[in-house]
Design a protein around this motif. Sequence first.
Motif, PDB file in Angstrom:
ATOM      1  N   PHE A 351       0.830  -1.199   0.000  1.00 47.11           N
ATOM      2  CA  PHE A 351       0.000   0.000   0.000  1.00 47.11           C
ATOM      3  C   PHE A 351       0.872   1.261   0.000  1.00 47.11           C
ATOM      4  CE2 PHE A 351      -3.055   2.956   2.223  1.00 47.11           C
ATOM      5  CZ  PHE A 351      -3.990   2.981   1.205  1.00 47.11           C
ATOM      6  N   ASP A 353       3.945   1.461  -1.114  1.00 49.41           N
ATOM      7  CA  ASP A 353       4.547   1.534  -2.462  1.00 49.41           C
ATOM      8  C   ASP A 353       3.583   2.187  -3.440  1.00 49.41           C
ATOM      9  OD1 ASP A 353       6.926   0.425  -1.841  1.00 49.41           O
ATOM     10  OD2 ASP A 353       6.510  -1.563  -2.652  1.00 49.41           O
ATOM     11  N   LEU A 354       2.327   1.710  -3.373  1.00 52.50           N
ATOM     12  CA  LEU A 354       1.293   2.226  -4.273  1.00 52.50           C
ATOM     13  C   LEU A 354       1.123   3.743  -4.097  1.00 52.50           C
ATOM     14  CD1 LEU A 354      -2.242   0.587  -4.481  1.00 52.50           C
ATOM     15  CD2 LEU A 354      -2.047   3.009  -4.163  1.00 52.50           C
ATOM     16  N   ARG A 357       4.172   5.705  -5.557  1.00 52.11           N
ATOM     17  CA  ARG A 357       4.138   5.795  -7.014  1.00 52.11           C
ATOM     18  C   ARG A 357       3.049   6.752  -7.467  1.00 52.11           C
ATOM     19  NH1 ARG A 357       6.531   1.920 -10.143  1.00 52.11           N
ATOM     20  NH2 ARG A 357       5.950   3.352 -11.793  1.00 52.11           N
ATOM     21  N   ARG A 358       1.923   6.710  -6.767  1.00 51.22           N
ATOM     22  CA  ARG A 358       0.786   7.546  -7.104  1.00 51.22           C
ATOM     23  C   ARG A 358       1.153   9.024  -6.936  1.00 51.22           C
ATOM     24  NH1 ARG A 358      -3.897   9.191  -4.562  1.00 51.22           N
ATOM     25  NH2 ARG A 358      -5.736   9.111  -5.892  1.00 51.22           N
ATOM     26  N   SER A 361       3.440  10.110  -9.719  1.00 49.73           N
ATOM     27  CA  SER A 361       2.793  10.313 -11.015  1.00 49.73           C
ATOM     28  C   SER A 361       1.943  11.582 -11.001  1.00 49.73           C
ATOM     29  CB  SER A 361       1.973   9.092 -11.419  1.00 49.73           C
ATOM     30  OG  SER A 361       0.798   9.034 -10.674  1.00 49.73           O
TER      31      SER A 361
END
Lengths: 371, 327
Positions: A351, A353-354, A357-358, A361
């Motif tokens: 979570f 990591d997600l 990255r989010r 971006s």
Amino acid sequence: MKITFPHMGNLYIALKAIFEELGVGVIPPPKCNKRTLELGTRYSPELMCMPFKITVGNYIESIENGADTLFMWGGCDVCRIGFYNTLQKDILKDLGYDIQMICVEPFESIQQIKNFLKKLKMVSGENNYLKFLTIFIKGIKLLNQVDEFEDLVNKIRPRQIIKGEVDKLYTKFEGEIKNVKGYKETLNIIKQNKEKLKKIEIDNNKDVLKIGIVGEIYTVVEPFINLELIKKLGDMGVEVHRSVTSSEFINEQIDFVPFIHSSKKEVHRAASPYLDTEVGGHARNTIGNTVLYSEKNFDGVIHLLPLTCMPEIVAQSILFTVEKEKNIPILKLVLDEMTGEAGYLTRIEAFVDLLKRRRESIFNEKMLSRS
Amino acid sequence: MKKCYLGVDVGSVSTNVVVMDSDENIVDTLYIRTQGKPIQAVKDGLKEIESRLDKDVEILGLGTTGSGRQLASVMLGADVVKNEITAHGIAALKCVPDVNTIIEIGGQDSKIILLRNGIIHDFAMNTVCAAGTGSFLDRQAERLNIPIQEFGSLALKSKAPVRIAGRCAVFAESDMIHKQQLGHNEEDIINGLCEALVRNYLNNLGKGKDIRAPIIFQGGVSANEGIKRAFEKILEQEIIVPKYADVMGAIGACLLAKDEVSKTGKTNFLGLDVAASDFSVKSFECENCPNMCEVVEFYRDDELVARWGDKCGRWSDVKVLSKEKLA
């Protein structure tokens, strides 16, 4: 008479001081541990939720240490917790313990606070209501102070330069609390440690993720049941904010008193497009706080609930919609007896990591649209 | 000298090792059963890979993943220790860059990972039940006395569907026995089981999730063609099973290790011959506070290299200190 109460995170700090102010002997239960869980599950109904089981374990461990009077909160509107005290009294009687149970109803009106003060009178044998009222107010103040301290801990932990420093201070703080008595001494310890905490060297420029925690209150504030989730996230460099705490819980109930403030109205407003009535427990807060976290630009939300928790299951099915409409990632963690941490760690790490990255971006998109 | 990276995925059922060269081509893969002995499995896996590799291969970095990732990292010296969800996502993106959904079914757990525009967007893992996973199929194959490798091809032969309850492994098992006693064909029952597992997966993990194509199916169970067909039938979409579907976690670990080593310029990997070392574990219950943590001490060739299992850090932090002193 020796009084005890169940654990719920740092609540014991305020409760211990209140009873000491009343001149009552207090035996706080040992910190929740494997034995607490074992005793609790052995004597509780199988399908009962974890908080019930752990509370039963707390009582038994306290009784073993000499407690004879049990303090508990209840009432019939919240969730199963309203029924805890009745069932627990029976369980403990069946086990052959000779105990007295004092149960407090939720503070919905001045009358309920009066009833509470009456019950305090039973405990202490004192007659002066004014004194009770001052002690009650002191208790509320302590509770708020402890939670403020804890919030600061969660803010500093991800930014500390030497890993483990905050936790070392916290362990020492817990030890110091054990050795002090009453309101003044307890408040002093909290204040001293707050100052020490502020002196810990931190990296102010560190890019930390922000995660809000919503869900059933016991699973949010008790580190034993949530497998020290908040500390783990902090060590991964995540700033954690807890939406439900013991102090907020009490403040929401008594915010009709002039000097008490809570965020109840704001939370209910935020929840209203999705759920505008009470369905028990903290379901409404779960929805409302998730919405608020998305408005405050938190990176994500973690939703905690004990297995079989009905109000939070209702909230969970609504959260799917909130997640989509408010565009905020939500991780659900169901907590039960399992103390194997591997599965939870995997989910939490993935979570985080997600979210990283989010954020990257989103940042890149902004940069692109600017150029 | 060929420069390569190593990925090790220590799962509950299988331990996988992958060797990837610096151009991200897979040089060799290995899939062995963990059988509850992760230390032995990692040792055996590494020895096997070492014997298969050319002598002139140089390992530049190591990544570990899977539920035994910390253990493998302590044993071998990893540059990256990554959870299996991220590792699987990274590997799938390498195979199909525009992948939107990853279905991953392993031995003990199953996952769904949703990606959008090349980043992980959402994921879910099965919670308390193993009904939708490989070990469930393993057990049923054993009961039917069929090697698990033939399970999928038998399912494909099925002509008449037999519905088997999929909610829970216990229900499924009693339902299956009942259908057997009614005299249904073996292949129809096997096909029914595959569909039950897929239904269970979609009801548990896929609930409320937007499953968009391209869909990749990976993990140990993806070798089962019956399951693949059941997914295609129920989702009405094409399911892609990549060439190295059973070792995707390890491939993800390789890619992450390559990335990390390119940043740091050095590796923590102790070398392939570390497999010959003697690893042992001792554990004790710390009696310092009511938590009574079970602390694990890990020894490499009689040297204490790591401790873990404590909540407060009094034991695990010691390791960090001593390491610093040595340096």
